[in-house]
Scaffold this motif. Structure first.
Motif, short mmCIF file in Angstrom:
data_model
loop_
_atom_site.label_atom_id
_atom_site.label_comp_id
_atom_site.label_asym_id
_atom_site.label_seq_id
_atom_site.Cartn_x
_atom_site.Cartn_y
_atom_site.Cartn_z
N UNK A 1 0.84 -1.20 0.00
CA UNK A 1 0.00 0.00 0.00
C UNK A 1 0.87 1.25 0.00
N UNK A 2 0.32 2.31 -0.58
CA UNK A 2 1.03 3.60 -0.62
C UNK A 2 0.30 4.69 0.16
N UNK A 3 -0.92 4.40 0.60
CA UNK A 3 -1.67 5.37 1.42
C UNK A 3 -1.37 5.07 2.87
N UNK A 4 -0.61 5.94 3.48
CA UNK A 4 -0.12 5.64 4.83
C UNK A 4 -0.55 6.70 5.83
N UNK A 5 -1.01 6.22 6.98
CA UNK A 5 -1.25 7.06 8.15
C UNK A 5 -0.05 6.92 9.08
N UNK B 1 0.87 2.95 8.69
CA UNK B 1 -0.41 2.24 8.87
C UNK B 1 -1.24 2.49 7.62
N UNK B 2 -1.94 1.48 7.14
CA UNK B 2 -2.72 1.68 5.92
C UNK B 2 -3.84 2.67 6.16
N UNK B 3 -3.93 3.65 5.28
CA UNK B 3 -4.98 4.65 5.38
C UNK B 3 -6.06 4.37 4.34
N UNK B 4 -7.30 4.57 4.71
CA UNK B 4 -8.40 4.41 3.75
C UNK B 4 -8.44 5.60 2.78
N UNK B 5 -7.85 6.71 3.20
CA UNK B 5 -7.80 7.92 2.34
C UNK B 5 -6.59 7.81 1.42
N UNK B 6 -6.77 8.17 0.13
CA UNK B 6 -5.62 8.18 -0.77
C UNK B 6 -4.59 9.20 -0.32
N UNK B 7 -3.35 8.81 -0.38
CA UNK B 7 -2.22 9.72 -0.19
C UNK B 7 -2.21 10.67 -1.39
N UNK B 8 -2.27 11.98 -1.13
CA UNK B 8 -2.39 12.94 -2.24
C UNK B 8 -1.11 12.98 -3.08
N UNK B 9 -0.05 12.34 -2.59
CA UNK B 9 1.21 12.33 -3.34
C UNK B 9 1.30 11.16 -4.32
N UNK B 10 0.25 10.34 -4.35
CA UNK B 10 0.25 9.21 -5.28
C UNK B 10 -0.16 9.66 -6.67
N UNK B 11 0.36 8.96 -7.71
CA UNK B 11 -0.07 9.23 -9.07
C UNK B 11 -1.44 8.57 -9.28
N UNK B 12 -2.11 8.94 -10.38
CA UNK B 12 -3.42 8.33 -10.66
C UNK B 12 -3.28 6.82 -10.83
N UNK B 13 -2.21 6.41 -11.48
CA UNK B 13 -1.99 4.98 -11.70
C UNK B 13 -1.79 4.26 -10.36
N UNK B 14 -1.04 4.89 -9.47
CA UNK B 14 -0.85 4.28 -8.15
C UNK B 14 -2.17 4.19 -7.40
N UNK B 15 -2.99 5.23 -7.54
CA UNK B 15 -4.30 5.21 -6.87
C UNK B 15 -5.14 4.05 -7.38
#
Ligand SMILES: Cc1cc2nc3c(=O)[nH]c(=O)nc-3n(C[C@H](O)[C@H](O)[C@H](O)COP(=O)(O)O)c2cc1C
Length: 189
Positions: free
Chosen positions: A13-17, A148-162
């Protein structure tokens, strides 16, 4: 958690808390790597755990490509080794294999503890080694990005990563990498 469950629930995962890093976590993850098998029990793996805010920020300078999401890491574990620290049998060098196995144990334990442990290759090795004072002769194999995995997308992710965050990237079929009795006989399900 059963091993099978940890294997199944692990994701890069790339969305991290944020998560609070304690000595207990470091010791727990370290112990999981410690128990991994290695050629002649040489235990060639080495780790630097980075969780000081300033040091994490400095290490960002070595992160490359589309890995901006790494800024949300609470902990980064630098994984390194060198060939001389493990067996070489004929032309077979075991240090990367053994360090990889120990690191897989660590990743599964992190998963069991409810953490994301995401390995990356997207970093400048020389720069990262300099920042972390890792000796020149060591091979910095990967950085494990922990949070920790976040349910919210990390705003620093690319669209493809999302788009990949919610769906595990497709794997090869078993027959593409398992053969029975000889290499020419692919496994049939
Ligand atoms: C050695 C290695 C290097 C990787 N490098 C990166 C990277 O630089 N950036 C990134 O976002 N993911 C990286 N990944 C994560 C993979 O893309 C991910 O594990 C793969 O797509 C499968 O997804 P899953 O782990 O969620 O099942 C790397 C994984 C490994 C094992």
């Amino acid at each position: 958690m059963k091993v099978k469950k940890a294997i199944e629930s692990r994701r890069a995962y790339r969305s991290l808390d944020p998560v609070k890093i304690t000595n207990d976590i470091i010791s727990d993850l370290g112990t999981s790597a410690q128990l991994s098998p290695s050629c002649f029990n040489y235990q060639p793996w080495k780790y630097v755990f980075i969780y000081d805010k300033q040091k994490l920020k400095e290490l960002q300078k070595a992160i490359t490509g589309k890995n901006k999401w790494v800024k949300r890491a609470s902990l980064i574990i630098a994984v390194f080794s060198k060939q001389e620290d493990d067996c070489t049998v004929g032309e077979r060098e075991y240090y990367l294999f053994d360090t990889g196995m120990a690191t897989a144990f660590l990743i599964l334990r992190a998963t069991e503890l409810g953490l994301v442990a995401h390995p990356i290759a997207g970093f400048k090795e020389g720069r990262a080694k300099e920042i972390l004072k890792i000796p020149e002769k060591m091979r910095l194999i990967t950085l494990l990005i922990i949070g920790k995995h976040s349910e919210e997308y990390n705003e620093l992710m690319t669209d493809s990563q999302k788009s990949k965050e919610g769906v595990r990237p497709k794997r090869k079929e078993l027959a593409e990498f398992i053969s029975i009795d000889n290499f020419d006989n692919p496994y049939k399900q």
